[in-house]
Design an enzyme around this catalytic site. Structure first.
Site, PDB file in Angstrom:
ATOM      1  N   LYS A   6      24.005  18.335   9.184  1.00  0.00           N
ATOM      2  CA  LYS A   6      23.633  18.140  10.590  1.00  0.00           C
ATOM      3  C   LYS A   6      22.544  19.144  10.989  1.00  0.00           C
ATOM      4  O   LYS A   6      22.639  20.328  10.663  1.00  0.00           O
ATOM      5  CB  LYS A   6      24.888  18.368  11.461  1.00  0.00           C
ATOM      6  CG  LYS A   6      24.647  18.523  12.958  1.00  0.00           C
ATOM      7  CD  LYS A   6      24.290  17.218  13.639  1.00  0.00           C
ATOM      8  CE  LYS A   6      24.004  17.418  15.133  1.00  0.00           C
ATOM      9  NZ  LYS A   6      23.384  16.197  15.732  1.00  0.00           N
TER      10      LYS A   6
ATOM     11  N   MET B 166      23.326  13.205  21.605  1.00  0.00           N
ATOM     12  CA  MET B 166      24.338  14.179  21.210  1.00  0.00           C
ATOM     13  C   MET B 166      24.028  15.568  21.776  1.00  0.00           C
ATOM     14  O   MET B 166      24.935  16.304  22.179  1.00  0.00           O
ATOM     15  CB  MET B 166      24.429  14.261  19.685  1.00  0.00           C
ATOM     16  CG  MET B 166      24.681  12.925  18.983  1.00  0.00           C
ATOM     17  SD  MET B 166      26.231  12.178  19.445  1.00  0.00           S
ATOM     18  CE  MET B 166      27.374  13.269  18.611  1.00  0.00           C
TER      19      MET B 166
ATOM     20  N   THR C 171      23.275   4.807  11.309  1.00  0.00           N
ATOM     21  CA  THR C 171      24.177   3.998  12.146  1.00  0.00           C
ATOM     22  C   THR C 171      25.264   3.291  11.315  1.00  0.00           C
ATOM     23  O   THR C 171      26.444   3.314  11.683  1.00  0.00           O
ATOM     24  CB  THR C 171      23.350   2.962  12.933  1.00  0.00           C
ATOM     25  OG1 THR C 171      22.394   3.670  13.744  1.00  0.00           O
ATOM     26  CG2 THR C 171      24.233   2.110  13.837  1.00  0.00           C
TER      27      THR C 171
ATOM     28  N   CYS D 107      13.989  16.216  17.464  1.00  0.00           N
ATOM     29  CA  CYS D 107      15.228  15.992  18.219  1.00  0.00           C
ATOM     30  C   CYS D 107      14.872  15.587  19.644  1.00  0.00           C
ATOM     31  O   CYS D 107      14.246  16.362  20.368  1.00  0.00           O
ATOM     32  CB  CYS D 107      16.111  17.234  18.243  1.00  0.00           C
ATOM     33  SG  CYS D 107      17.524  16.969  19.342  1.00  0.00           S
TER      34      CYS D 107
ATOM     35  N   GLY E 125      17.521   1.796  10.083  1.00  0.00           N
ATOM     36  CA  GLY E 125      17.853   0.383   9.984  1.00  0.00           C
ATOM     37  C   GLY E 125      18.402  -0.069   8.645  1.00  0.00           C
ATOM     38  O   GLY E 125      18.405  -1.266   8.364  1.00  0.00           O
TER      39      GLY E 125
ATOM     40  N   LYS F 194      11.255  16.413   9.279  1.00  0.00           N
ATOM     41  CA  LYS F 194      11.757  15.139   9.819  1.00  0.00           C
ATOM     42  C   LYS F 194      10.894  14.789  11.015  1.00  0.00           C
ATOM     43  O   LYS F 194      10.791  15.562  11.979  1.00  0.00           O
ATOM     44  CB  LYS F 194      13.224  15.301  10.238  1.00  0.00           C
ATOM     45  CG  LYS F 194      13.840  14.096  10.969  1.00  0.00           C
ATOM     46  CD  LYS F 194      14.431  13.092  10.003  1.00  0.00           C
ATOM     47  CE  LYS F 194      15.295  12.054  10.696  1.00  0.00           C
ATOM     48  NZ  LYS F 194      16.714  12.412  10.646  1.00  0.00           N
TER      49      LYS F 194
ATOM     50  N   ASN G 247      13.471  19.912  11.355  1.00  0.00           N
ATOM     51  CA  ASN G 247      13.500  18.736  12.217  1.00  0.00           C
ATOM     52  C   ASN G 247      12.507  18.933  13.366  1.00  0.00           C
ATOM     53  O   ASN G 247      12.682  19.821  14.206  1.00  0.00           O
ATOM     54  CB  ASN G 247      14.925  18.560  12.746  1.00  0.00           C
ATOM     55  CG  ASN G 247      15.101  17.292  13.537  1.00  0.00           C
ATOM     56  OD1 ASN G 247      14.122  16.611  13.855  1.00  0.00           O
ATOM     57  ND2 ASN G 247      16.341  16.970  13.859  1.00  0.00           N
TER      58      ASN G 247
HETATM   59  C1  DHB Z   1      20.205  15.203  17.720  1.00  0.00           C
HETATM   60  C2  DHB Z   1      19.572  13.989  17.668  1.00  0.00           C
HETATM   61  C3  DHB Z   1      18.505  13.826  16.809  1.00  0.00           C
HETATM   62  O1  DHB Z   1      17.853  12.649  16.701  1.00  0.00           O
HETATM   63  C4  DHB Z   1      18.084  14.881  16.029  1.00  0.00           C
HETATM   64  O2  DHB Z   1      17.058  14.716  15.216  1.00  0.00           O
HETATM   65  C5  DHB Z   1      18.738  16.094  16.088  1.00  0.00           C
HETATM   66  C6  DHB Z   1      19.803  16.252  16.944  1.00  0.00           C
HETATM   67  C7  DHB Z   1      21.313  15.384  18.651  1.00  0.00           C
HETATM   68  O3  DHB Z   1      21.258  14.842  19.745  1.00  0.00           O
HETATM   69  O4  DHB Z   1      22.262  16.128  18.308  1.00  0.00           O
END
Ligand code: DHB
Length: 319
Positions: A45, A79, A279, A137, A257, A171, A134
């Site tokens: 994560k 999130m 997903t 986000c 996807g 990312k 990343n």
């Molecule tokens: C979250 C969502 C994302 O798309 C990402 O790259 C990193 C974190 C999140 O909301 O936790």
């Protein structure tokens, strides 16, 4: 039977499938389940320097538009980066069996300084884990995505390159304009240590509304959140292929996807080396990996492809 083995930055990998960051990878028990699953690689994560609770619930919802016959699997999430903090994922990385499968550690610092602090400790820890930064986000209220601010992206890549001094990846958010593909790729190509590019993060700040209740599906940000699943496949394939064409020295990881062997095949055909599942992994759990691998092998067998190298990046266009 088709050979699904592949290589990532010279590392042997049993097959091209892995989880998408954020799905099944927030706590050690989930990471261990991925380590034991049929996935060829895995990513943790996206983490911040310190632990976070994230946004209020409901903050992730699956939906299928067009009624049951269409059988679409889509998701929206905001999130807000709930995570156990960088030290937790570093500890997991230090006991992970990297011979079994490569582990990517995804960092998503709230500031450039936080990112550089995490990069420094990952470097000092000398783990074989692979760093992914990343840049995309979409869900922290008040923070825009670095991937949509090309000056900030250039600065971050310069700083991470000089701090880390080892290959790493990024990312990216989806881009929707040829000029943006060109500009993003041109910046990435300035940094040889950027060895791989993961396309795409969710399509940010979508709004899904329930007809009957006239209410948003999720609570944070007045219902705005990142879109995943079936709706994002064509955008994901476009981004994979756009960066595959423009960044010949870099490896592409495809995300978006994928729910069966078909979409995994299409990502590889567009130029991806590894393919992530988000997903649908959330829906099915790690048992999805053997299913999608069987389906991918069956497609390759049907087409007479013996290895992934036989078709990876070999998308045809109409003359
Ligand atoms: C979250 C969502 C994302 O798309 C990402 O790259 C990193 C974190 C999140 O909301 O936790």
């Amino acid at each position: 039977m088709a050979d699904l083995t592949t290589q990532f930055l010279e590392l042997p990998v049993k097959n091209p499938l892995m989880n998408a960051s954020g799905v099944w990878c927030s706590v050690a028990s989930q990471l261990e389940a991925l380590a034991e699953s049929a996935a060829g690689a895995m990513v943790s994560k996206s983490c911040t320097l310190h632990p976070r609770d994230g946004n209020p619930e409901p903050r992730y919802r699956v939906f299928g538009h067009g009624g049951p016959k269409e059988n679409k699997v889509c998701s929206i999430n905001s999130m807000g980066l709930p995570n156990e903090g960088f030290a937790y994922y570093l500890r997991y990385a230090q006991r992970h069996d990297h011979e079994n499968k490569p582990l990517f550690v995804s960092i998503s610092g709230l500031t450039l300084d936080d990112n550089l602090t995490m990069v420094d400790s990952l470097k000092d820890a000398v783990t074989p884990a692979i760093l992914e930064v990343n840049l995309s986000c979409p869900n922290v209220p008040g923070k825009s995505q670095i991937g949509y601010d090309f000056d900030a992206m250039d600065t971050l890549l310069a700083e991470v390159s000089s701090g880390y001094q080892r290959p790493f990846g990024v990312k990216l958010p989806p881009y929707f304009d040829m000029a943006h593909f060109d500009e993003a790729a041109e910046i990435l190509n300035r940094y040889p240590l950027v060895a791989f590019v993961t396309c795409i993060n969710s399509i940010g700040n979508a709004l899904v509304i329930d007809l009957e209740s006239e209410t948003t599906l999720i609570k944070p940000k007045d219902g705005f959140g990142g879109l995943g699943g079936d709706y994002v496949l064509p955008t994901a394939l476009a981004n994979v292929n756009a960066f595959y064409r423009r960044c010949s020295e870099k490896t592409i990881i495809g995300c978006g996807g994928v729910k069966s062997g078909t979409e995994a095949f299409l990502h590889l055909l567009a130029g991806a080396t590894l393919v992530q599942i988000g997903t649908s992994l959330y829906e099915e759990g790690p048992g999805i990996f053997p299913r999608v691998l069987d389906e991918l092998a069956a497609i390759m067998d049907d087409k007479g492809y013996k290895t992934i190298a036989d078709f990876r990046g070999k998308l045809k266009t109409i003359a």
